[in-house]
Design an enzyme around this catalytic site. Structure first.
Site, PDB file in Angstrom:
ATOM      1  N   LYS A  37       0.804  -1.222   0.000  1.00  0.00           N
ATOM      2  CA  LYS A  37       0.000   0.000   0.000  1.00  0.00           C
ATOM      3  C   LYS A  37       0.839   1.276   0.000  1.00  0.00           C
ATOM      4  CE  LYS A  37      -4.397  -1.551   0.507  1.00  0.00           C
ATOM      5  NZ  LYS A  37      -5.568  -1.074  -0.239  1.00  0.00           N
ATOM      6  N   THR A  71      -8.623   9.135   5.072  1.00  0.00           N
ATOM      7  CA  THR A  71      -8.965   7.890   4.392  1.00  0.00           C
ATOM      8  C   THR A  71      -9.600   6.937   5.370  1.00  0.00           C
ATOM      9  OG1 THR A  71      -8.163   6.262   2.790  1.00  0.00           O
ATOM     10  CG2 THR A  71      -6.838   6.560   4.782  1.00  0.00           C
ATOM     11  N   SER A  84      -8.579  -0.762   6.962  1.00  0.00           N
ATOM     12  CA  SER A  84      -8.444  -1.725   8.059  1.00  0.00           C
ATOM     13  C   SER A  84      -7.017  -1.769   8.589  1.00  0.00           C
ATOM     14  CB  SER A  84      -8.856  -3.132   7.592  1.00  0.00           C
ATOM     15  OG  SER A  84      -7.991  -3.570   6.554  1.00  0.00           O
ATOM     16  N   ASN A 140      -3.514  -1.459   6.381  1.00  0.00           N
ATOM     17  CA  ASN A 140      -2.339  -1.284   5.531  1.00  0.00           C
ATOM     18  C   ASN A 140      -2.341   0.054   4.794  1.00  0.00           C
ATOM     19  OD1 ASN A 140      -1.210  -3.683   6.337  1.00  0.00           O
ATOM     20  ND2 ASN A 140      -1.981  -4.860   4.602  1.00  0.00           N
ATOM     21  N   GLY A 167      -9.418  -4.008  -5.087  1.00  0.00           N
ATOM     22  CA  GLY A 167      -9.019  -4.129  -6.485  1.00  0.00           C
ATOM     23  C   GLY A 167      -7.971  -3.148  -6.961  1.00  0.00           C
ATOM     24  N   GLU A 177      -9.063 -14.729  -4.060  1.00  0.00           N
ATOM     25  CA  GLU A 177      -9.923 -14.218  -2.989  1.00  0.00           C
ATOM     26  C   GLU A 177     -10.243 -15.296  -1.968  1.00  0.00           C
ATOM     27  OE1 GLU A 177     -13.130 -10.943  -4.192  1.00  0.00           O
ATOM     28  OE2 GLU A 177     -13.364 -12.759  -5.365  1.00  0.00           O
ATOM     29  N   ALA A 220     -16.833 -13.259   0.786  1.00  0.00           N
ATOM     30  CA  ALA A 220     -15.666 -12.399   0.565  1.00  0.00           C
ATOM     31  C   ALA A 220     -15.196 -12.449  -0.882  1.00  0.00           C
ATOM     32  CB  ALA A 220     -14.534 -12.808   1.497  1.00  0.00           C
ATOM     33  N   ASP A 245     -16.398 -11.555  -3.606  1.00  0.00           N
ATOM     34  CA  ASP A 245     -17.349 -10.737  -4.365  1.00  0.00           C
ATOM     35  C   ASP A 245     -16.889 -10.500  -5.798  1.00  0.00           C
ATOM     36  OD1 ASP A 245     -16.213  -7.539  -4.243  1.00  0.00           O
ATOM     37  OD2 ASP A 245     -15.386  -8.957  -2.819  1.00  0.00           O
ATOM     38  N   SER A 268       1.331  -9.839  -0.474  1.00  0.00           N
ATOM     39  CA  SER A 268       0.906  -8.442  -0.389  1.00  0.00           C
ATOM     40  C   SER A 268       1.306  -7.720   0.880  1.00  0.00           C
ATOM     41  CB  SER A 268      -0.608  -8.349  -0.572  1.00  0.00           C
ATOM     42  OG  SER A 268      -1.268  -9.227   0.329  1.00  0.00           O
ATOM     43  N   ASN A 319       1.630  -7.534   7.893  1.00  0.00           N
ATOM     44  CA  ASN A 319       1.232  -6.821   9.106  1.00  0.00           C
ATOM     45  C   ASN A 319       0.309  -7.662   9.982  1.00  0.00           C
ATOM     46  OD1 ASN A 319       2.704  -4.427   8.788  1.00  0.00           O
ATOM     47  ND2 ASN A 319       1.252  -3.714   7.259  1.00  0.00           N
TER      48      ASN A 319
END
Length: 417
Positions: free
Chosen positions: A96, A123, A126, A128, A244, A265, A271, A273, A377, A380
């Site tokens: 991120k 912003t 959750s 990152n 995304g 996913e 989740a 989606d 990705s 953390n």
């Protein structure tokens, strides 16, 4: 944010420009390989340990997670060599940072540093993106207001606060987060820097694909044995998808290179989606899930959706169960020796356990095989959180700690390690 109408186009060239803008602020994270994971990925699930106990490769073997389908039916045998892009080693511990530094840099370019400092930025995240924007804001001397769901992990909350951001709390759905953001904007005039649904974020996140592409080429030029024989570059990349921004950026960055892109996913409580939305030909606008992959609990944004629905850019999205994510997470930690959060393990879980994807992989790669990039990705999480995920019955735990013998006896011995 910078006016979307004045944003650079979503093209590979724009990602390359974004990379030049942010490269002094980010890490060029390493790419690593693991022979054990190459072996597992290239072995049919039917030939791996069918029980719930670890086999010789420490694989828990959830075998596709379907009660009515035994391991014997999971026979896909793709030939792959895996290359892991370690964004868990990026600044703030996740990819991120790329999007945050690019988006804030573009905002400063458009509005001027004094105006941006006067208003600040806001912003919702959750964790990152929260830490990423907090870092980018601190770097440029800009006040940051971060809205975090109360269910965010303590380490991510603490990390965001340590970077000097003003943290506010909300419910866990996007609607609940956005309501608090609206209040902050009304009270302070802060500029919203969204976590994923903006071209500047997407272009920033796509920069990791440029690095991965070049790093793998360099690795194969130096040591061809790391990859598929005779191949000099990546064939495909698979990355997680939540909102995304990252997957959309990777699709844009690699478009026209011949490198296929796939998404991964969690399926728990809807989740997945993006996967479901592609099948229904309609973006799912709301997601409420408590998957262990907490970074992927978000519905796909409008702009990323416009990218991933382009079949020239995305080859497909596949999902996995919670147990499959845990199995992949264990393997990454125990075999590749990499510390990652559950969200980062989702792509490897798809490669190892989603039989539909494995069949596609085998068919597309053919007898020659593929060099497959996997994006890790972020990292953390905490030891406490990982320990909770893998709590074991007392007997199993004691064996793992070398406190009992194979037949269950407790014996105090001094044996050299």
């Amino acid at each position: 944010m910078a006016d979307i109408a004045r944003c650079p186009p979503l093209t590979r060239s724009s990602v390359q420009t974004a990379h030049k803008r942010i490269q002094s602020y980010i890490h060029r994270t390493p790419v690593v390989t693991c022979e054990t994971l190459n072996l597992l990925a290239s072995t049919p699930q039917s030939e791996r340990c069918p029980s719930s106990d670890p086999n010789i490769a420490s694989e828990p073997a959830p075998h596709d997670g379907k009660q009515n389908e035994g391991a014997s039916k999971c026979t896909a045998r793709p030939k792959v060599k895996l290359f892991f892009k370690c964004e868990n080693q990026q600044r703030i511990g996740a990819f991120k940072a790329r999007g945050a530094f690019h988006a804030l840099g573009r905002l400063i370019e458009e509005e001027g540093i004094e105006n941006v400092r006067k208003k600040g930025v806001v912003t919702h995240s959750s964790g990152n993106h929260a830490q990423a924007l907090a870092l980018a804001a601190r770097t440029h001397g800009v006040p940051a207001h971060i809205v975090m769901p109360t269910i965010s992990t303590p380490s991510k909350i603490a990390g965001t606060q340590a970077l000097g951001a003003h943290v506010l709390f909300s419910g866990s759905t996007s609607e609940e987060r956005e309501a608090v953001v609206a209040d902050v904007i009304k009270e302070t005039g802060a500029t919203l820097v969204p976590p994923y649904d903006h071209p500047d974020i997407i272009l920033g996140q796509g920069t990791q694909a440029l690095e991965l592409e070049q790093q793998v080429e360099d690795m194969l030029a130096q040591d061809p044995s790391l990859g598929i024989s005779g191949k000099k570059k990546l064939d495909a990349v698979i990355a997680p998808i939540g909102g995304g921004g990252m997957l959309g950026g990777i699709c844009v960055a690699l478009h026209g290179t011949g490198i296929k892109v796939f998404g991964a996913e969690p399926e728990f409580e809807g989740a997945n989606d993006a996967e479901l939305g592609l099948k229904q030909d309609k973006r799912i606008e709301s997601v409420k899930t408590l998957t262990i992959a907490d970074g992927l609990r978000t519905p796909v944004g409008d702009i990323p959706w416009s990218i991933i629905t382009d079949k020239q850019k995305l080859a497909g999205i596949y999902s996995v169960t919670e147990e499959q994510i845990k199995a992949a997470l264990r393997l990454i930690m125990e075999r590749a020796k990499l510390f990652v959060e559950p969200s980062a393990a989702v792509p490897l879980a798809v490669v190892l356990y989603n039989e539909e994807f494995r069949k596609v992989l085998g068919r597309e790669a053919g007898e020659e095989g593929w060099n497959l990039g996997i994006v890790l990705s972020g990292g953390n999480t905490t030891m406490e959180a990982i320990a909770k995920l893998f709590e074991a019955p007392k007997k199993t735990e004691e064996r793992a700690e070398a406190k009992v013998t194979t037949n269950g006896e407790k014996v105090a011995e001094n044996v050299a390690g």
